[in-house]
Write an enzyme that holds these catalytic residues in place. Structure first.
Site, PDB file in Angstrom:
ATOM      1  N   TYR A  24      -1.752   8.051 -10.387  1.00  0.00           N
ATOM      2  CA  TYR A  24      -0.776   7.330  -9.562  1.00  0.00           C
ATOM      3  C   TYR A  24      -1.497   6.671  -8.379  1.00  0.00           C
ATOM      4  O   TYR A  24      -1.231   5.512  -8.027  1.00  0.00           O
ATOM      5  CB  TYR A  24       0.314   8.294  -9.065  1.00  0.00           C
ATOM      6  CG  TYR A  24       1.292   7.627  -8.134  1.00  0.00           C
ATOM      7  CD1 TYR A  24       2.155   6.634  -8.594  1.00  0.00           C
ATOM      8  CD2 TYR A  24       1.341   7.954  -6.773  1.00  0.00           C
ATOM      9  CE1 TYR A  24       3.041   6.000  -7.738  1.00  0.00           C
ATOM     10  CE2 TYR A  24       2.229   7.325  -5.915  1.00  0.00           C
ATOM     11  CZ  TYR A  24       3.068   6.348  -6.397  1.00  0.00           C
ATOM     12  OH  TYR A  24       3.933   5.704  -5.546  1.00  0.00           O
ATOM     13  N   GLN A 127       6.350   2.377   8.191  1.00  0.00           N
ATOM     14  CA  GLN A 127       6.535   1.311   7.200  1.00  0.00           C
ATOM     15  C   GLN A 127       7.921   1.408   6.577  1.00  0.00           C
ATOM     16  O   GLN A 127       8.367   2.487   6.185  1.00  0.00           O
ATOM     17  CB  GLN A 127       5.457   1.428   6.113  1.00  0.00           C
ATOM     18  CG  GLN A 127       5.629   0.456   4.956  1.00  0.00           C
ATOM     19  CD  GLN A 127       6.325   1.080   3.757  1.00  0.00           C
ATOM     20  OE1 GLN A 127       6.185   2.278   3.524  1.00  0.00           O
ATOM     21  NE2 GLN A 127       7.081   0.289   3.019  1.00  0.00           N
ATOM     22  N   TYR A 129      10.409  -0.412   3.530  1.00  0.00           N
ATOM     23  CA  TYR A 129      10.662  -1.395   2.468  1.00  0.00           C
ATOM     24  C   TYR A 129      11.994  -2.078   2.762  1.00  0.00           C
ATOM     25  O   TYR A 129      12.849  -1.510   3.430  1.00  0.00           O
ATOM     26  CB  TYR A 129      10.773  -0.691   1.108  1.00  0.00           C
ATOM     27  CG  TYR A 129       9.455  -0.306   0.507  1.00  0.00           C
ATOM     28  CD1 TYR A 129       8.524  -1.273   0.153  1.00  0.00           C
ATOM     29  CD2 TYR A 129       9.138   1.028   0.263  1.00  0.00           C
ATOM     30  CE1 TYR A 129       7.313  -0.922  -0.419  1.00  0.00           C
ATOM     31  CE2 TYR A 129       7.925   1.382  -0.306  1.00  0.00           C
ATOM     32  CZ  TYR A 129       7.023   0.398  -0.644  1.00  0.00           C
ATOM     33  OH  TYR A 129       5.830   0.748  -1.206  1.00  0.00           O
ATOM     34  N   THR A 155       7.224  -3.952   4.596  1.00  0.00           N
ATOM     35  CA  THR A 155       6.536  -4.318   3.351  1.00  0.00           C
ATOM     36  C   THR A 155       7.444  -5.202   2.506  1.00  0.00           C
ATOM     37  O   THR A 155       8.551  -4.796   2.145  1.00  0.00           O
ATOM     38  CB  THR A 155       6.135  -3.052   2.576  1.00  0.00           C
ATOM     39  OG1 THR A 155       5.241  -2.299   3.411  1.00  0.00           O
ATOM     40  CG2 THR A 155       5.429  -3.391   1.271  1.00  0.00           C
ATOM     41  N   ARG A 164       3.078  -0.081 -13.823  1.00  0.00           N
ATOM     42  CA  ARG A 164       1.765   0.582 -13.792  1.00  0.00           C
ATOM     43  C   ARG A 164       1.643   1.401 -15.066  1.00  0.00           C
ATOM     44  O   ARG A 164       2.230   2.476 -15.192  1.00  0.00           O
ATOM     45  CB  ARG A 164       1.654   1.446 -12.545  1.00  0.00           C
ATOM     46  CG  ARG A 164       1.811   0.566 -11.312  1.00  0.00           C
ATOM     47  CD  ARG A 164       1.722   1.286 -10.006  1.00  0.00           C
ATOM     48  NE  ARG A 164       2.262   0.423  -8.970  1.00  0.00           N
ATOM     49  CZ  ARG A 164       3.002   0.839  -7.949  1.00  0.00           C
ATOM     50  NH1 ARG A 164       3.266   2.122  -7.798  1.00  0.00           N
ATOM     51  NH2 ARG A 164       3.468  -0.020  -7.071  1.00  0.00           N
ATOM     52  N   HIS A 275      -1.090  -5.179  -2.100  1.00  0.00           N
ATOM     53  CA  HIS A 275      -0.601  -3.818  -2.352  1.00  0.00           C
ATOM     54  C   HIS A 275      -1.638  -3.012  -3.149  1.00  0.00           C
ATOM     55  O   HIS A 275      -1.292  -2.177  -3.975  1.00  0.00           O
ATOM     56  CB  HIS A 275       0.729  -3.884  -3.113  1.00  0.00           C
ATOM     57  CG  HIS A 275       1.715  -2.808  -2.731  1.00  0.00           C
ATOM     58  ND1 HIS A 275       2.803  -3.030  -1.938  1.00  0.00           N
ATOM     59  CD2 HIS A 275       1.782  -1.484  -3.055  1.00  0.00           C
ATOM     60  CE1 HIS A 275       3.498  -1.903  -1.794  1.00  0.00           C
ATOM     61  NE2 HIS A 275       2.892  -0.949  -2.459  1.00  0.00           N
ATOM     62  N   ARG A 278      -1.356  -3.224  -6.984  1.00  0.00           N
ATOM     63  CA  ARG A 278      -0.312  -2.401  -7.620  1.00  0.00           C
ATOM     64  C   ARG A 278       0.954  -3.182  -7.910  1.00  0.00           C
ATOM     65  O   ARG A 278       1.900  -2.632  -8.436  1.00  0.00           O
ATOM     66  CB  ARG A 278       0.034  -1.212  -6.706  1.00  0.00           C
ATOM     67  CG  ARG A 278      -1.125  -0.282  -6.490  1.00  0.00           C
ATOM     68  CD  ARG A 278      -0.887   0.677  -5.329  1.00  0.00           C
ATOM     69  NE  ARG A 278       0.012   1.757  -5.613  1.00  0.00           N
ATOM     70  CZ  ARG A 278      -0.306   2.858  -6.276  1.00  0.00           C
ATOM     71  NH1 ARG A 278      -1.524   3.005  -6.758  1.00  0.00           N
ATOM     72  NH2 ARG A 278       0.567   3.817  -6.466  1.00  0.00           N
TER      73      ARG A 278
HETATM   74  C1  FNR Z   1       0.390   2.406  -1.717  1.00  0.00           C
HETATM   75  N1  FNR Z   1       0.773   1.333  -0.918  1.00  0.00           N
HETATM   76  C2  FNR Z   1       1.982   1.370  -0.250  1.00  0.00           C
HETATM   77  N2  FNR Z   1       2.334   0.365   0.588  1.00  0.00           N
HETATM   78  C3  FNR Z   1       3.493   0.413   1.285  1.00  0.00           C
HETATM   79  O1  FNR Z   1       3.781  -0.509   2.050  1.00  0.00           O
HETATM   80  N3  FNR Z   1       4.321   1.502   1.161  1.00  0.00           N
HETATM   81  C4  FNR Z   1       4.051   2.546   0.334  1.00  0.00           C
HETATM   82  O2  FNR Z   1       4.798   3.511   0.248  1.00  0.00           O
HETATM   83  C5  FNR Z   1       2.852   2.475  -0.431  1.00  0.00           C
HETATM   84  N4  FNR Z   1       2.522   3.476  -1.312  1.00  0.00           N
HETATM   85  C6  FNR Z   1       1.296   3.474  -1.930  1.00  0.00           C
HETATM   86  C7  FNR Z   1       0.939   4.554  -2.729  1.00  0.00           C
HETATM   87  C8  FNR Z   1      -0.346   4.607  -3.271  1.00  0.00           C
HETATM   88  C9  FNR Z   1      -0.741   5.787  -4.084  1.00  0.00           C
HETATM   89  C10 FNR Z   1      -1.263   3.553  -3.015  1.00  0.00           C
HETATM   90  C11 FNR Z   1      -2.669   3.614  -3.560  1.00  0.00           C
HETATM   91  C12 FNR Z   1      -0.888   2.476  -2.260  1.00  0.00           C
HETATM   92  C13 FNR Z   1      -0.155   0.219  -0.668  1.00  0.00           C
HETATM   93  C14 FNR Z   1      -1.066   0.534   0.522  1.00  0.00           C
HETATM   94  O3  FNR Z   1      -0.371   0.516   1.724  1.00  0.00           O
HETATM   95  C15 FNR Z   1      -2.219  -0.501   0.628  1.00  0.00           C
HETATM   96  O4  FNR Z   1      -1.683  -1.793   0.669  1.00  0.00           O
HETATM   97  C16 FNR Z   1      -3.199  -0.380  -0.536  1.00  0.00           C
HETATM   98  O5  FNR Z   1      -3.469   0.968  -0.841  1.00  0.00           O
HETATM   99  C17 FNR Z   1      -4.506  -1.105  -0.186  1.00  0.00           C
HETATM  100  O6  FNR Z   1      -5.381  -1.106  -1.262  1.00  0.00           O
HETATM  101  P1  FNR Z   1      -6.597  -0.053  -1.410  1.00  0.00           P
HETATM  102  O7  FNR Z   1      -7.294   0.022  -0.101  1.00  0.00           O
HETATM  103  O8  FNR Z   1      -5.962   1.248  -1.789  1.00  0.00           O
HETATM  104  O9  FNR Z   1      -7.414  -0.643  -2.505  1.00  0.00           O
END
Ligand code: FNR
Length: 381
Positions: A24, A127, A129, A155, A164, A275, A278
């Site tokens: 995840y 943060q 949504y 976000t 995913r 993101h 993702r």
């Molecule tokens: C996220 N990200 C994310 N962003 C957000 O705004 N709210 C959230 O709840 C989440 N949840 C989340 C879970 C997991 C497991 C990951 C890996 C990422 C995105 C996060 O804030 C960020 O944008 C990315 O993780 C940046 O990329 P890298 O540094 O992980 O490659």
């Protein structure tokens, strides 16, 4: 095992966590092209080595939205962080505060606002949504203010969830998911004891406080799925100003025109982000998108950037490409899963050291001296 880099923490996290949680965190949308490009494109940004410039005095300090940061780094919002380590949001927030950088609590955290905020001695970021349930959003904004949150991170790149594939294969979702998750938990006893048993309640703290009853993992997927709002537009963000008069950052900008719109809206900052690969697979890496966005809005609001940052050199690269501050996502989560708050603290130390080396060898004494001149310019031919 000797831990000297984020990749070491990733390897330990993979051994420690049940696979449904590791994948995840580690996975991205669809075929994961953007996920891979985030890391690869950033690593390809060539730093310009400079020598013999008396670099004895260095400062990594900076200001973002009126806050003093020991270095231009913040922890990104990551959902379910309390499943990766016992009360993981509290552990990560403490490590960030010790290092003088902000922690951002996700909407879908395990620990609620009211548990994390009092555990640290600096204001945290929160943060949100954009969700259909505006009653929840209003409630969350009021609670964020009451908890002393300094900055709201909104976000906007999730009006629909990106698929995913790994989640279906790993047992996070898909057939027999609850049974598969249980089986994985019992075969990972360190996690099962530390987080599975002693880390309870495994709730979505911010949401269950609002709904008045526990919200478990199955509920999480259902509630979020029903609450994404594809109708959202800039006008819908206006009403937030009624409930939030503090700094507001829009997270999930990847296009210069959207960045201009964020300026027109009156945002105090943006996070240039896909993101972490993702959401929409196939969009450019942040390293590619950032320069045009910086050209369009630099100086008019704070530019934060994330996606693919794994070390201090990457932080320097993002700043050279136009960011004022850089968010860490998976990098801090791997460290947290592997070694708790001490792991996050160590990772931040590593990042600081790597930044110092990069700054000395690119001739930048302060964060504001890191610029595109710190990079080897692409050959115009
Ligand atoms: C996220 N990200 C994310 N962003 C957000 O705004 N709210 C959230 O709840 C989440 N949840 C989340 C879970 C997991 C497991 C990951 C890996 C990422 C995105 C996060 O804030 C960020 O944008 C990315 O993780 C940046 O990329 P890298 O540094 O992980 O490659």
């Amino acid at each position: 095992m000797i831990i000297s880099a984020c990749s070491d923490y990733r390897a330990v996290a993979q051994r420690t966590l049940p696979p449904f949680l590791f994948h995840y965190i580690d996975g991205g949308a669809y075929a994961e092209h953007t996920l891979r490009r985030n890391v690869a494109d950033l690593a390809d940004v060539a730093l310009r080595q400079r020598v013999l410039r008396d670099m004895s005095e260095l400062s990594l300090r900076t200001q973002v939205l009126g806050e003093e940061l020991a270095m231009p780094v913040a922890l990104a919002p990551v959902g379910l962080t309390g499943m990766y380590a016992r009360r993981g949001e509290v552990q990560a927030a403490r490590a960030a505060a010790q290092h003088g950088v902000p922690f951002t609590l996700s909407t879908v955290s395990v620990c609620p606002l009211e548990e994390v905020a009092p555990a640290i001695d600096r204001p945290m970021w929160f943060q949100l949504y954009v969700l259909k349930d505006r009653g929840f959003m209003k409630n969350a904004l009021e609670r964020a203010r009451a908890a002393g949150v300094s900055t709201l991170v909104f976000t906007v790149d999730m009006p629909v969830p990106g698929a995913r594939y790994r989640d279906a294969h790993s047992g996070m979702s898909g057939p027999n998911a609850p049974f598969r998750r249980l089986l994985q938990a019992v075969t990972h006893p360190r996690w099962a004891w530390d987080v599975g048993l002693r880390g309870k309640p495994h709730d979505l703290g911010n949401i269950s406080t609002y709904r008045g009853h526990p919200t478990g993992l199955a509920d999480y997927i259902g509630w979020l799925g029903a609450n994404f709002d594809p109708s959202i537009g800039w006008k819908d963000l206006e009403w937030i100003r009624e409930f939030w008069d503090g700094p507001m950052i829009i997270k999930g900008i990847l296009d210069a025109q959207d960045a201009r719109d964020a300026v027109s809206f009156g945002a105090n900052g943006i996070v240039v982000s896909n993101h972490g690969g993702r959401q929409l697979d196939g969009v450019p890496s942040t390293a590619r998108a950032l320069p045009a966005i910086a050209d369009a809005v630099k100086g008019e609001l704070a530019i934060l950037a994330d996606s693919g940052v794994r070390n201090g050199l990457d932080v320097v690269r993002m700043i050279a490409l136009g960011a004022d501050c850089v968010m860490l996502g998976r990098a801090f989560v791997y460290a947290l899963a592997a070694a708790g708050g001490a792991g996050v603290s160590h990772l931040l130390e590593l990042i600081e050291k790597e930044m110092r080396v990069a700054m000395v060898l690119t001739g930048a004494r302060t964060i504001s001296e890191i610029s595109r001149d710190s990079l080897v310019q692409a050959d115009p031919g």
